[in-house]
Design a protein around this motif. Structure first.
Motif, PDB file in Angstrom:
ATOM      1  N   TYR A   1       6.363   2.735 -11.780  1.00 35.99           N
ATOM      2  CA  TYR A   1       7.526   2.473 -12.624  1.00 35.99           C
ATOM      3  C   TYR A   1       7.705   0.974 -12.848  1.00 35.99           C
ATOM      4  O   TYR A   1       7.984   0.543 -13.961  1.00 35.99           O
ATOM      5  CB  TYR A   1       8.796   3.064 -12.008  1.00 35.99           C
ATOM      6  N   ASP A   2       7.508   0.192 -11.815  1.00 34.40           N
ATOM      7  CA  ASP A   2       7.622  -1.261 -11.957  1.00 34.40           C
ATOM      8  C   ASP A   2       6.584  -1.800 -12.940  1.00 34.40           C
ATOM      9  O   ASP A   2       6.890  -2.668 -13.763  1.00 34.40           O
ATOM     10  CB  ASP A   2       7.466  -1.944 -10.604  1.00 34.40           C
TER      11      ASP A   2
ATOM     12  N   ALA B   1      12.858  -3.186 -27.070  1.00 33.98           N
ATOM     13  CA  ALA B   1      12.688  -1.727 -27.020  1.00 33.98           C
ATOM     14  C   ALA B   1      13.387  -1.156 -25.787  1.00 33.98           C
ATOM     15  O   ALA B   1      13.423  -1.791 -24.736  1.00 33.98           O
ATOM     16  CB  ALA B   1      11.211  -1.376 -26.976  1.00 33.98           C
ATOM     17  N   PRO B   2      13.945   0.027 -25.922  1.00 28.46           N
ATOM     18  CA  PRO B   2      14.586   0.649 -24.757  1.00 28.46           C
ATOM     19  C   PRO B   2      13.535   1.053 -23.715  1.00 28.46           C
ATOM     20  O   PRO B   2      12.425   1.445 -24.058  1.00 28.46           O
ATOM     21  CB  PRO B   2      15.276   1.886 -25.338  1.00 28.46           C
ATOM     22  N   VAL B   3      13.895   0.926 -22.467  1.00 31.23           N
ATOM     23  CA  VAL B   3      13.007   1.270 -21.357  1.00 31.23           C
ATOM     24  C   VAL B   3      13.524   2.551 -20.721  1.00 31.23           C
ATOM     25  O   VAL B   3      14.725   2.706 -20.519  1.00 31.23           O
ATOM     26  CB  VAL B   3      12.978   0.124 -20.325  1.00 31.23           C
ATOM     27  N   LEU B   4      12.624   3.467 -20.414  1.00 36.35           N
ATOM     28  CA  LEU B   4      13.014   4.717 -19.764  1.00 36.35           C
ATOM     29  C   LEU B   4      13.659   4.435 -18.407  1.00 36.35           C
ATOM     30  O   LEU B   4      13.277   3.482 -17.720  1.00 36.35           O
ATOM     31  CB  LEU B   4      11.795   5.602 -19.530  1.00 36.35           C
ATOM     32  N   THR B   5      14.582   5.284 -18.031  1.00 37.37           N
ATOM     33  CA  THR B   5      15.122   5.197 -16.677  1.00 37.37           C
ATOM     34  C   THR B   5      14.038   5.674 -15.715  1.00 37.37           C
ATOM     35  O   THR B   5      13.057   6.310 -16.131  1.00 37.37           O
ATOM     36  CB  THR B   5      16.361   6.093 -16.509  1.00 37.37           C
ATOM     37  N   ARG B   6      14.221   5.378 -14.455  1.00 41.43           N
ATOM     38  CA  ARG B   6      13.219   5.816 -13.466  1.00 41.43           C
ATOM     39  C   ARG B   6      13.099   7.341 -13.486  1.00 41.43           C
ATOM     40  O   ARG B   6      11.998   7.887 -13.410  1.00 41.43           O
ATOM     41  CB  ARG B   6      13.594   5.347 -12.064  1.00 41.43           C
ATOM     42  N   ARG B   7      14.216   8.011 -13.614  1.00 41.71           N
ATOM     43  CA  ARG B   7      14.192   9.478 -13.618  1.00 41.71           C
ATOM     44  C   ARG B   7      13.427  10.024 -14.825  1.00 41.71           C
ATOM     45  O   ARG B   7      12.603  10.933 -14.698  1.00 41.71           O
ATOM     46  CB  ARG B   7      15.623  10.003 -13.607  1.00 41.71           C
TER      47      ARG B   7
ATOM     48  N   TRP C   1       0.815  -1.221   0.000  1.00 41.22           N
ATOM     49  CA  TRP C   1       0.000   0.000   0.000  1.00 41.22           C
ATOM     50  C   TRP C   1       0.842   1.262   0.000  1.00 41.22           C
ATOM     51  O   TRP C   1       0.488   2.250  -0.649  1.00 41.22           O
ATOM     52  CB  TRP C   1      -0.985  -0.008   1.164  1.00 41.22           C
ATOM     53  N   VAL C   2       1.960   1.247   0.696  1.00 40.84           N
ATOM     54  CA  VAL C   2       2.852   2.414   0.680  1.00 40.84           C
ATOM     55  C   VAL C   2       3.373   2.639  -0.728  1.00 40.84           C
ATOM     56  O   VAL C   2       3.410   3.775  -1.223  1.00 40.84           O
ATOM     57  CB  VAL C   2       4.008   2.242   1.690  1.00 40.84           C
ATOM     58  N   ARG C   3       3.794   1.555  -1.397  1.00 35.18           N
ATOM     59  CA  ARG C   3       4.293   1.680  -2.776  1.00 35.18           C
ATOM     60  C   ARG C   3       3.192   2.170  -3.722  1.00 35.18           C
ATOM     61  O   ARG C   3       3.462   2.966  -4.621  1.00 35.18           O
ATOM     62  CB  ARG C   3       4.858   0.350  -3.262  1.00 35.18           C
ATOM     63  N   GLU C   4       1.967   1.714  -3.544  1.00 39.21           N
ATOM     64  CA  GLU C   4       0.863   2.153  -4.392  1.00 39.21           C
ATOM     65  C   GLU C   4       0.535   3.623  -4.155  1.00 39.21           C
ATOM     66  O   GLU C   4       0.358   4.382  -5.110  1.00 39.21           O
ATOM     67  CB  GLU C   4      -0.383   1.295  -4.142  1.00 39.21           C
ATOM     68  N   PHE C   5       0.432   4.028  -2.911  1.00 39.67           N
ATOM     69  CA  PHE C   5       0.087   5.419  -2.603  1.00 39.67           C
ATOM     70  C   PHE C   5       1.192   6.392  -2.985  1.00 39.67           C
ATOM     71  O   PHE C   5       0.914   7.519  -3.387  1.00 39.67           O
ATOM     72  CB  PHE C   5      -0.255   5.585  -1.124  1.00 39.67           C
ATOM     73  N   SER C   6       2.438   5.969  -2.875  1.00 35.06           N
ATOM     74  CA  SER C   6       3.552   6.859  -3.206  1.00 35.06           C
ATOM     75  C   SER C   6       3.811   6.928  -4.705  1.00 35.06           C
ATOM     76  O   SER C   6       4.514   7.823  -5.166  1.00 35.06           O
ATOM     77  CB  SER C   6       4.826   6.406  -2.490  1.00 35.06           C
TER      78      SER C   6
END
Length: 65
Positions: A24-25, A38-44, A14-19
Motif C-alpha cells: 500500500y505504501d 488524482a484521488p488515492v484509494l483508501t487502504r481498505r 522484512w515483516v512488512r514485505e512478507f505481510s
C-alpha cells in the motif's frame, strides 16, 4: 545500541514485505508521484482491489478453503 536498531529495522522491513503491508505504501508513493491531484484509494479499498485481482488471476493459484 545502533546494531540492535539496525537489526530491528531490517526485521521490520522484512515483516512488512512478507505481510504485504508495504504494498500500500508503494502504491501511494507511485500514485502521488504520477499525478498528485488524482484521488488515492483508501487502504481498505486498495486491499479489496488487490484481493479481487489475486482471486481473478488463475496463475496465482489462489484457493480459498
Amino acid at each position: 545500541m545502533s546494531s540492535v536498531r539496525s537489526a530491528l529495522a531490517r526485521a521490520r522491513y522484512w515483516v512488512r514485505e512478507f505481510s504485504g503491508e508495504a504494498a500500500y505504501d508503494r502504491y501511494v508513493a507511485h500514485a502521488r508521484s504520477h499525478d498528485p491531484q488524482a484521488p488515492v484509494l483508501t487502504r481498505r479499498a486498495f486491499e479489496h482491489a488487490r484481493t479481487d485481482a489475486r482471486e481473478a488471476d488463475p496463475r496465482k493459484g489462489f484457493h480459498c478453503c
